[in-house]
Design an enzyme around this catalytic site. Structure first.
Site, PDB file in Angstrom:
ATOM      1  N   GLU A 182       0.839  -1.210   0.000  1.00 40.53           N
ATOM      2  CA  GLU A 182       0.000   0.000   0.000  1.00 40.53           C
ATOM      3  C   GLU A 182       0.874   1.260   0.000  1.00 40.53           C
ATOM      4  OE1 GLU A 182      -3.113  -0.256  -0.584  1.00 40.53           O
ATOM      5  OE2 GLU A 182      -3.979  -2.008   0.383  1.00 40.53           O
ATOM      6  N   GLU A 231     -15.615   8.787  -1.723  1.00 41.87           N
ATOM      7  CA  GLU A 231     -15.070   8.229  -2.971  1.00 41.87           C
ATOM      8  C   GLU A 231     -15.939   8.571  -4.178  1.00 41.87           C
ATOM      9  OE1 GLU A 231     -12.943   4.330  -2.622  1.00 41.87           O
ATOM     10  OE2 GLU A 231     -14.116   3.853  -4.396  1.00 41.87           O
ATOM     11  N   ASN A 239      -7.512   3.407  -5.140  1.00 41.24           N
ATOM     12  CA  ASN A 239      -7.772   2.034  -5.617  1.00 41.24           C
ATOM     13  C   ASN A 239      -6.767   1.583  -6.671  1.00 41.24           C
ATOM     14  OD1 ASN A 239     -10.146   1.129  -4.227  1.00 41.24           O
ATOM     15  ND2 ASN A 239     -11.166   2.856  -5.202  1.00 41.24           N
ATOM     16  N   HIS A 257      -3.513  -9.406   1.031  1.00 39.40           N
ATOM     17  CA  HIS A 257      -4.037  -8.245   0.312  1.00 39.40           C
ATOM     18  C   HIS A 257      -2.920  -7.365  -0.290  1.00 39.40           C
ATOM     19  CE1 HIS A 257      -6.798  -5.019  -0.638  1.00 39.40           C
ATOM     20  NE2 HIS A 257      -5.968  -4.182  -0.052  1.00 39.40           N
TER      21      HIS A 257
HETATM   22  P1  NAD Z   1      -4.701  -9.024   8.732  1.00 38.05           P
HETATM   23  O1  NAD Z   1      -5.571  -8.181   9.559  1.00 38.05           O
HETATM   24  O2  NAD Z   1      -5.200 -10.353   8.329  1.00 38.05           O
HETATM   25  O3  NAD Z   1      -3.309  -9.187   9.494  1.00 38.05           O
HETATM   26  C1  NAD Z   1      -2.309  -9.992   8.923  1.00 38.05           C
HETATM   27  C2  NAD Z   1      -1.771 -11.018   9.934  1.00 38.05           C
HETATM   28  O4  NAD Z   1      -0.921 -10.357  10.854  1.00 38.05           O
HETATM   29  C3  NAD Z   1      -2.865 -11.687  10.758  1.00 38.05           C
HETATM   30  O5  NAD Z   1      -2.530 -13.031  10.909  1.00 38.05           O
HETATM   31  C4  NAD Z   1      -2.770 -10.984  12.108  1.00 38.05           C
HETATM   32  O6  NAD Z   1      -3.191 -11.784  13.176  1.00 38.05           O
HETATM   33  C5  NAD Z   1      -1.293 -10.699  12.196  1.00 38.05           C
HETATM   34  N1  NAD Z   1      -0.887  -9.560  13.018  1.00 38.05           N
HETATM   35  C6  NAD Z   1      -1.536  -8.402  13.219  1.00 38.05           C
HETATM   36  N2  NAD Z   1      -0.765  -7.563  13.940  1.00 38.05           N
HETATM   37  C7  NAD Z   1       0.367  -8.225  14.234  1.00 38.05           C
HETATM   38  C8  NAD Z   1       1.563  -7.890  14.945  1.00 38.05           C
HETATM   39  N3  NAD Z   1       1.748  -6.671  15.463  1.00 38.05           N
HETATM   40  N4  NAD Z   1       2.529  -8.816  15.043  1.00 38.05           N
HETATM   41  C9  NAD Z   1       2.386 -10.054  14.465  1.00 38.05           C
HETATM   42  N5  NAD Z   1       1.313 -10.424  13.762  1.00 38.05           N
HETATM   43  C10 NAD Z   1       0.304  -9.509  13.655  1.00 38.05           C
HETATM   44  O7  NAD Z   1      -4.266  -8.290   7.380  1.00 38.05           O
HETATM   45  P2  NAD Z   1      -3.779  -6.814   7.032  1.00 38.05           P
HETATM   46  O8  NAD Z   1      -2.763  -6.990   5.979  1.00 38.05           O
HETATM   47  O9  NAD Z   1      -3.437  -6.010   8.234  1.00 38.05           O
HETATM   48  O10 NAD Z   1      -5.096  -6.149   6.409  1.00 38.05           O
HETATM   49  C11 NAD Z   1      -5.682  -6.672   5.237  1.00 38.05           C
HETATM   50  C12 NAD Z   1      -7.149  -6.338   5.229  1.00 38.05           C
HETATM   51  O11 NAD Z   1      -7.292  -4.926   5.247  1.00 38.05           O
HETATM   52  C13 NAD Z   1      -7.890  -6.846   4.017  1.00 38.05           C
HETATM   53  O12 NAD Z   1      -9.102  -7.435   4.420  1.00 38.05           O
HETATM   54  C14 NAD Z   1      -8.169  -5.586   3.214  1.00 38.05           C
HETATM   55  O13 NAD Z   1      -9.348  -5.672   2.439  1.00 38.05           O
HETATM   56  C15 NAD Z   1      -8.280  -4.564   4.300  1.00 38.05           C
HETATM   57  N6  NAD Z   1      -8.008  -3.187   3.870  1.00 38.05           N
HETATM   58  C16 NAD Z   1      -8.905  -2.244   4.180  1.00 38.05           C
HETATM   59  C17 NAD Z   1      -8.682  -0.937   3.813  1.00 38.05           C
HETATM   60  C18 NAD Z   1      -9.634   0.143   4.232  1.00 38.05           C
HETATM   61  O14 NAD Z   1      -9.514   1.266   3.753  1.00 38.05           O
HETATM   62  N7  NAD Z   1     -10.555  -0.123   5.127  1.00 38.05           N
HETATM   63  C19 NAD Z   1      -7.507  -0.598   3.133  1.00 38.05           C
HETATM   64  C20 NAD Z   1      -6.592  -1.599   2.828  1.00 38.05           C
HETATM   65  C21 NAD Z   1      -6.860  -2.907   3.198  1.00 38.05           C
HETATM   66  N1  GLY Z   2      -7.907   1.768   0.704  1.00 41.44           N
HETATM   67  C1  GLY Z   2      -8.563   2.650  -0.191  1.00 41.44           C
HETATM   68  C2  GLY Z   2      -9.324   3.709   0.475  1.00 41.44           C
HETATM   69  O1  GLY Z   2      -9.329   3.833   1.684  1.00 41.44           O
HETATM   70  O2  GLY Z   2      -9.987   4.469  -0.193  1.00 41.44           O
END
Ligand code: NAD
Ligand code: GLY
Length: 355
Positions: A182, A231, A239, A257
């Site tokens: 990201e 958006e 995006n 992701h």
């Molecule tokens: P996640 O929440 O699954 O975390 C990834 C892994 O890291 C998990 O196994 C979690 O338990 C572990 N973890 C979390 N914190 C930790 C730490 N400090 N130390 C060790 N392990 C840790 O995934 P992610 O990559 O954080 O987020 C991906 C999700 O975010 C997707 O569902 C995506 O669609 C969403 N997302 C949302 C937005 C938004 O604007 N709302 C933007 C980007 C992504």
């Molecule tokens: N991750 C894209 C947004 O927040 O718009």
């Protein structure tokens, strides 16, 4: 310390992001004593196992609900299990949900806080790099449904987000790479950020560099969200890489992701180079090098033709048969491209041949 404010014109919604070491230990007690709210903590089992002691130090006898970790649990079942736990604890509108975890916890927690009693306060404590630079900022919340990423959700700003880099100390290297996905995407949209990433391309995973770059990413995103929270226009730039990235994520599901965002960005940079004559080919080549430097996977190793079908349900699309892509164009510039579905598939297959 850096404090970033998001103010939404029209609705009066406000959100504050505090970036500093130990922001969790300092920010939560301050927030709870200032607002007189009671906390209900939502986290996943990995984060709970790693941070049980820190959670206890900050919240004492916390009321807490723990979900299984992972995107496959980003479902309506998990959402309603959380809402059920909130109801059983008799949470009321004077309480606050604290979403402590990565983007999955943040997205589900934010949605539960928005739905429960038509809305209670939400505080985001993002513990992954990805969640700090992206998902905890800007109020997008969602669960996956009917085979579509983030199909069910709302946009509602958290009252507070606490971006504490000490959480990175336990992150596996692959999760750092996911967050960099990201960050590289932001670099495609902001020329100064791109230069900083390019100049430091050999040190991107260094924790001191990450601590420096996280607030810059948050400030960049906060500015966009303040201008276009729902958006309608500008925010679509965030995006970039996501049309193809989300399609692959749904179709393949073996990576995370941020990794799919990197792969999507590589395909969409090549789409721009092939289809838009105003694109800067030398820059797009450097952008691809940057993306590949943090991606462990081979972008050519996926069934991109099969995955493309999933792009038909992308939320950016505005017509039945058109696929909309936010593609990098030149330093700090992007383009919105709409392609007929068949052309999109043909282009992806050709690009894959040349990767
Ligand atoms: P996640 O929440 O699954 O975390 C990834 C892994 O890291 C998990 O196994 C979690 O338990 C572990 N973890 C979390 N914190 C930790 C730490 N400090 N130390 C060790 N392990 C840790 O995934 P992610 O990559 O954080 O987020 C991906 C999700 O975010 C997707 O569902 C995506 O669609 C969403 N997302 C949302 C937005 C938004 O604007 N709302 C933007 C980007 C992504
Ligand atoms: N991750 C894209 C947004 O927040 O718009």
């Amino acid at each position: 310390m850096k404090t970033i404010h998001i103010r939404i014109k029209g609705t009066g919604e406000k959100s504050t992001v505090v970036c500093r070491k130990r922001a969790f230990e300092e920010g939560i007690p301050k927030y709870l004593s200032e607002t007189k709210k009671r906390a209900f903590v939502f986290t996943d089992d990995n984060v709970y196992r790693l941070y049980k002691r820190r959670i206890a130090e900050v919240f004492g006898e916390a009321r807490i609900h723990v979900m299984p970790a992972g995107e496959k649990y980003k479902t309506t079942d998990t959402l309603f299990a959380l809402i059920d736990a909130m109801a059983r604890e008799r949470l009321h509108r004077g309480d606050a949900l604290i979403a402590l975890g990565g983007g999955v916890v943040g997205d589900i927690g934010g949605l539960a806080a928005a739905l429960y009693m038509r809305g209670i306060s939400c505080v985001q404590v993002p513990t992954t790099l990805l969640a700090q630079v992206d998902s905890s900022v800007g109020g997008k919340t969602a669960v996956d449904f009917a085979g579509v990423k983030n199909l069910v959700g709302v946009i509602r700003q958290p009252e507070l987000a606490l971006a504490d880099p000490t959480f990175f100390e336990t992150l596996p290297p692959r999760e750092i790479d996911c967050g960099l996905g990201e960050i590289v995407k932001h670099g495609a949209l902001d020329g100064e950020l791109f230069d900083l990433l390019w100049d430091n391309r050999n040190f991107l995973t260094d924790l001191d560099f990450l601590s420096e770059i996280v607030p810059k990413n948050i400030a960049f995103k906060a500015d966009i969200v303040s201008k276009d929270p729902h958006e309608n226009s500008l925010r679509k730039c965030l995006n970039l890489g996501h049309t193809t990235g989300h399609a692959l994520e749904l179709y393949d599901g073996t990576l995370s992701h941020g990794e799919y965002v990197l792969i999507g960005s590589i395909y969409e940079a090549r789409l721009a180079a092939r289809l838009l004559k105003e694109s800067d080919k030398a820059y797009l080549d450097r952008f691809e090098q940057l993306a590949r430097s943090v991606l462990q996977a081979d972008p050519a190793a996926f069934d991109i033709g099969g995955a493309a079908e999933k792009a038909r349900l992308d939320k950016k699309n505005v017509s039945e048969n058109g696929i909309v892509v936010t593609a990098p164009l030149k330093r700090g510039e992007y383009a919105l491209l709409e392609l007929p579905y068949d052309d999109y598939v043909r282009e992806l297959l050709t690009i894959r041949e040349g990767l």
